[in-house]
Design a protein around this motif. Structure first.
Motif, mmCIF file in Angstrom:
data_model
loop_
_atom_site.group_PDB
_atom_site.id
_atom_site.type_symbol
_atom_site.label_atom_id
_atom_site.label_comp_id
_atom_site.label_asym_id
_atom_site.label_seq_id
_atom_site.Cartn_x
_atom_site.Cartn_y
_atom_site.Cartn_z
ATOM 1 N N PHE A 111 0.834 -1.437 -0.100
ATOM 2 C CA PHE A 111 0.132 0.202 0.184
ATOM 3 C C PHE A 111 0.664 1.320 0.093
ATOM 4 N N ARG A 112 2.076 1.085 0.299
ATOM 5 C CA ARG A 112 3.057 2.631 0.221
ATOM 6 C C ARG A 112 3.453 2.256 -1.206
ATOM 7 N N GLY A 113 3.542 0.950 -1.826
ATOM 8 C CA GLY A 113 4.443 0.791 -3.361
ATOM 9 C C GLY A 113 3.724 0.925 -4.116
ATOM 10 N N THR A 114 2.155 1.042 -4.252
ATOM 11 C CA THR A 114 1.474 1.453 -5.378
ATOM 12 C C THR A 114 0.689 2.387 -5.120
ATOM 13 N N PRO A 115 0.321 3.714 -6.427
ATOM 14 C CA PRO A 115 -0.888 4.870 -6.150
ATOM 15 C C PRO A 115 -2.080 4.358 -6.007
ATOM 16 N N LEU A 116 -2.788 5.059 -5.358
ATOM 17 C CA LEU A 116 -4.133 5.288 -4.424
ATOM 18 C C LEU A 116 -5.299 4.089 -5.419
ATOM 19 N N LEU A 117 -4.807 5.755 -6.740
ATOM 20 C CA LEU A 117 -5.721 5.525 -7.865
ATOM 21 C C LEU A 117 -5.986 3.329 -8.217
ATOM 22 N N ILE A 118 -4.971 3.277 -8.219
ATOM 23 C CA ILE A 118 -4.293 2.059 -8.569
ATOM 24 C C ILE A 118 -5.615 1.074 -7.633
ATOM 25 N N GLN A 119 -5.293 1.472 -6.276
ATOM 26 C CA GLN A 119 -5.845 0.316 -4.981
ATOM 27 C C GLN A 119 -7.097 0.236 -4.975
ATOM 28 N N VAL A 120 -7.697 2.055 -5.838
ATOM 29 C CA VAL A 120 -9.141 2.406 -5.079
ATOM 30 C C VAL A 120 -9.374 1.228 -6.494
ATOM 31 N N PHE A 121 -9.272 1.257 -7.639
ATOM 32 C CA PHE A 121 -9.680 0.090 -8.709
ATOM 33 C C PHE A 121 -9.215 -0.876 -8.228
ATOM 34 N N TRP A 122 -8.452 -2.127 -7.933
ATOM 35 C CA TRP A 122 -8.447 -2.884 -7.520
ATOM 36 C C TRP A 122 -9.399 -3.508 -7.010
ATOM 37 N N ILE A 123 -9.663 -2.370 -5.678
ATOM 38 C CA ILE A 123 -11.340 -3.319 -4.884
ATOM 39 C C ILE A 123 -12.329 -2.689 -5.240
ATOM 40 N N PHE A 124 -12.934 -1.873 -5.999
ATOM 41 C CA PHE A 124 -14.064 -1.596 -6.580
ATOM 42 C C PHE A 124 -13.707 -2.374 -7.949
ATOM 43 N N TYR A 125 -13.263 -3.095 -8.362
ATOM 44 C CA TYR A 125 -12.945 -3.691 -9.748
ATOM 45 C C TYR A 125 -12.669 -4.980 -9.429
ATOM 46 N N GLY A 126 -11.729 -5.232 -8.715
ATOM 47 C CA GLY A 126 -10.911 -6.335 -8.787
ATOM 48 C C GLY A 126 -11.799 -7.720 -8.016
ATOM 49 N N LEU A 127 -12.409 -7.001 -7.135
ATOM 50 C CA LEU A 127 -13.119 -7.572 -5.683
ATOM 51 C C LEU A 127 -14.314 -8.588 -6.282
ATOM 52 N N PRO A 128 -14.664 -7.704 -7.365
ATOM 53 C CA PRO A 128 -15.824 -8.341 -7.663
ATOM 54 C C PRO A 128 -15.657 -9.537 -8.467
ATOM 55 N N LEU A 129 -14.465 -9.989 -9.398
ATOM 56 C CA LEU A 129 -13.642 -10.984 -10.115
ATOM 57 C C LEU A 129 -13.979 -12.542 -9.052
ATOM 58 N N ILE A 130 -13.758 -12.000 -7.563
ATOM 59 C CA ILE A 130 -13.406 -13.152 -6.575
ATOM 60 C C ILE A 130 -15.118 -13.342 -5.684
ATOM 61 N N GLY A 131 -16.186 -12.499 -6.253
ATOM 62 C CA GLY A 131 -16.955 -12.810 -5.769
ATOM 63 C C GLY A 131 -17.493 -11.629 -4.651
ATOM 64 N N ILE A 132 -16.637 -10.449 -4.769
ATOM 65 C CA ILE A 132 -16.865 -9.575 -3.237
ATOM 66 C C ILE A 132 -17.243 -7.940 -4.035
ATOM 67 N N ARG A 133 -18.511 -7.944 -3.909
ATOM 68 C CA ARG A 133 -19.354 -6.548 -4.527
ATOM 69 C C ARG A 133 -19.230 -5.746 -3.735
ATOM 70 N N LEU A 134 -18.906 -4.677 -3.690
ATOM 71 C CA LEU A 134 -19.001 -3.023 -2.315
ATOM 72 C C LEU A 134 -19.739 -2.421 -3.240
ATOM 73 N N HIS A 135 -20.240 -1.613 -2.569
ATOM 74 C CA HIS A 135 -20.811 -0.488 -2.628
ATOM 75 C C HIS A 135 -19.895 0.750 -3.195
ATOM 76 N N PRO A 136 -19.964 1.784 -3.851
ATOM 77 C CA PRO A 136 -18.911 2.780 -4.278
ATOM 78 C C PRO A 136 -17.916 3.195 -3.558
ATOM 79 N N ILE A 137 -19.121 3.792 -2.488
ATOM 80 C CA ILE A 137 -18.501 4.013 -1.102
ATOM 81 C C ILE A 137 -17.287 3.500 0.064
ATOM 82 N N VAL A 138 -18.267 2.368 0.063
ATOM 83 C CA VAL A 138 -17.779 1.483 0.459
ATOM 84 C C VAL A 138 -16.350 1.174 0.184
#
Length: 224
Positions: free
Chosen positions: A61-88
């Motif tokens: 989390f220090r070595g990657t940009p925040l923007l990439i982390q936002v994308f990982w969580i919002f767009y990446g987690l659904p690939l393993i069945g975890i869908r979060l509201h955008p604000i969450v």
């Protein structure tokens, strides 16, 4: 004159997205502070496994940009069945990112406390957990408070990235206002004014909190 008229006519339209940005910030603050405190204490006082886990988390989390982390969580987690509201998803990304940086701030604050304070707490019969909570952390907080206050302001400004995952925050609101009014420059200046005012109020509040914290610790004799 035209700019003043534009501000007077349209500032209310940015109040709801500004409220979203403030709400996200307020929810994220205690989460990232808790993550920072946990990771700092794990690095200093945890076992080998805890230290490895924390070091891996910090490296990511220090070595990657925040923007990439936002994308990982919002767009990446659904690939393993975890869908979060955008604000969450946004709160989770911001908490993990800012928690990683808060970890170093808290760790430095803990290291700044004189070793004699640890020994005094031990002599009084306190466990490590009790000494951390009652003696060490309050003193470390005084040292860490200015840097953590800056993190809070940076956190508020970085809520602007959440517009990229459909969160209706200030940047997204400014973009929509520019489209509706056909005056994007004035819209962005109005957005900037919102950021300046809110960040200024936050900085003022943080300074008052620091002064009260210092007075409280001085009055109890718990100075580093």
């Amino acid at each position: 004159m035209k700019m003043i008229e534009f501000f007077a006519q349209h500032w209310r339209e940015l109040v709801p997205p500004a409220g979203v940005a403030i709400l996200v910030t307020l929810i994220t603050i205690p989460i990232f502070l808790a993550i920072g405190a946990w990771s700092a204490t794990s690095q200093l006082y945890g076992g080998r496994l805890a230290k490895r886990v924390v070091n891996s988390y910090l490296a990511v989390f220090r070595g990657t940009p925040l923007l990439i982390q936002v994308f990982w969580i919002f767009y990446g987690l659904p690939l393993i069945g975890i869908r979060l509201h955008p604000i969450v998803a946004g709160i989770l990304a911001l908490s993990l990112n800012f928690g990683a940086y808060a970890s170093e701030i808290v760790r430095s604050g803990l290291n700044s406390v004189a070793h004699g304070q640890h020994e005094a707490a031990t002599m009084l019969g306190m466990t490590r957990r009790q000494s951390l909570r009652r003696v060490i952390f309050p003193q470390a907080l005084v040292v860490s408070a200015p840097a953590l206050a800056n993190q809070v302001i940076e956190l508020f400004k970085n809520t602007s990235l959440l517009g990229l995952i459909t969160v209706a925050e200030l940047i997204r609101g400014g973009r929509q206002l520019g489209v509706v009014t056909f005056d994007p420059m004035a819209s962005w200046i109005l957005v900037a004014a919102f950021y300046v005012v809110i960040a200024g109020l936050a900085a003022f509040g943080m300074r008052r909190f620091e002064r009260r914290l210092n007075r409280a610790l001085v009055s109890t004799g718990a100075t580093p």
